[in-house]
Design an enzyme around this catalytic site. Structure first.
Site, PDB file in Angstrom:
ATOM      1  N   PRO A   1       1.021  -1.275  -0.079  1.00 19.98           N
ATOM      2  CA  PRO A   1      -0.218  -0.272   0.279  1.00 19.98           C
ATOM      3  C   PRO A   1       0.972   1.443   0.321  1.00 19.98           C
ATOM      4  CG  PRO A   1       0.288  -0.992   2.207  1.00 19.98           C
ATOM      5  CD  PRO A   1       0.817  -1.862   1.442  1.00 19.98           C
ATOM      6  N   ASN A   2      -0.201   1.870  -1.116  1.00 22.87           N
ATOM      7  CA  ASN A   2       0.750   3.748  -0.750  1.00 22.87           C
ATOM      8  C   ASN A   2       2.201   3.827  -1.168  1.00 22.87           C
ATOM      9  OD1 ASN A   2      -1.492   5.022   0.378  1.00 22.87           O
ATOM     10  ND2 ASN A   2      -0.503   4.077   2.643  1.00 22.87           N
TER      11      ASN A   2
ATOM     12  N   ASN B   1       8.177  -5.112  -0.818  1.00 25.36           N
ATOM     13  CA  ASN B   1       7.909  -4.192   0.639  1.00 25.36           C
ATOM     14  C   ASN B   1       6.412  -4.065   0.659  1.00 25.36           C
ATOM     15  OD1 ASN B   1       7.940  -1.356   1.723  1.00 25.36           O
ATOM     16  ND2 ASN B   1       8.783  -0.463   0.104  1.00 25.36           N
TER      17      ASN B   1
ATOM     18  N   HIS C   1      12.344  -2.377   2.902  1.00 25.04           N
ATOM     19  CA  HIS C   1      12.234  -0.518   2.966  1.00 25.04           C
ATOM     20  C   HIS C   1      12.867  -0.246   2.666  1.00 25.04           C
ATOM     21  CE1 HIS C   1       8.835  -3.107   5.551  1.00 25.04           C
ATOM     22  NE2 HIS C   1      10.013  -3.712   6.718  1.00 25.04           N
TER      23      HIS C   1
END
Length: 142
Positions: free
Chosen positions: A10-11, A74, A100
């Site tokens: 997400p994002n 990720n 990350h």
């Protein structure tokens, strides 16, 4: 043909616009293009999903595919609380490298815990977009 899946949660579709002071100015497309250039032999495939279920399906599909050499993943914020994603990673034979861009241990307290780390082959964090390059190199070295 053998491949490595680069899977984003997400994002991450907002990279380049989302908190550039943390994540930099490169878009996800920029990062994917740099990976394709750096690792032409890896047969890279790319996916990004904002939903937990879609990420689990992607893990299942690639994770049981005998042509998948590994998954650079990720998981975004799902890293810190999605036991469903952790279970999906534990269930598949393909190695998963947790990725990350930021150093999660230098950020908010809730980011210090990863529920997926115990079922991943390894974790790479804190090197910006280069974290993906390091993850691909690690998978190729397996």
């Amino acid at each position: 043909m053998a491949y490595i899946l680069i899977l984003n949660g997400p994002n991450l579709n907002l990279l380049g616009r989302r908190e550039p002071e943390i994540y930099g100015s490169q878009t996800l497309s920029d990062i994917n293009d740099s990976l394709k250039s750096a690792f032409p032999e890896a047969g890279l495939r790319f996916a990004q999903h904002n939903g937990e279920g879609e990420l689990i399906e992607a893990l299942h599909t690639a994770g049981f595919d005998p042509d998948c050499r590994g998954i650079a993943f990720n998981a975004g914020a799902f890293t810190h609380y999605s036991y469903a994603i952790a279970d999906a990673i534990a269930a598949i034979p393909a190695p998963v490298v947790e990725v990350h861009m930021s150093n999660v241990h230098a950020r908010e307290e809730f980011r210090h815990t990863s529920v997926i780390a115990p079922v991943c082959r390894g974790t790479i964090a804190g090197f910006g977009a280069n974290s993906y390059h390091l993850a691909v190199a690690a998978i190729l070295a397996l």
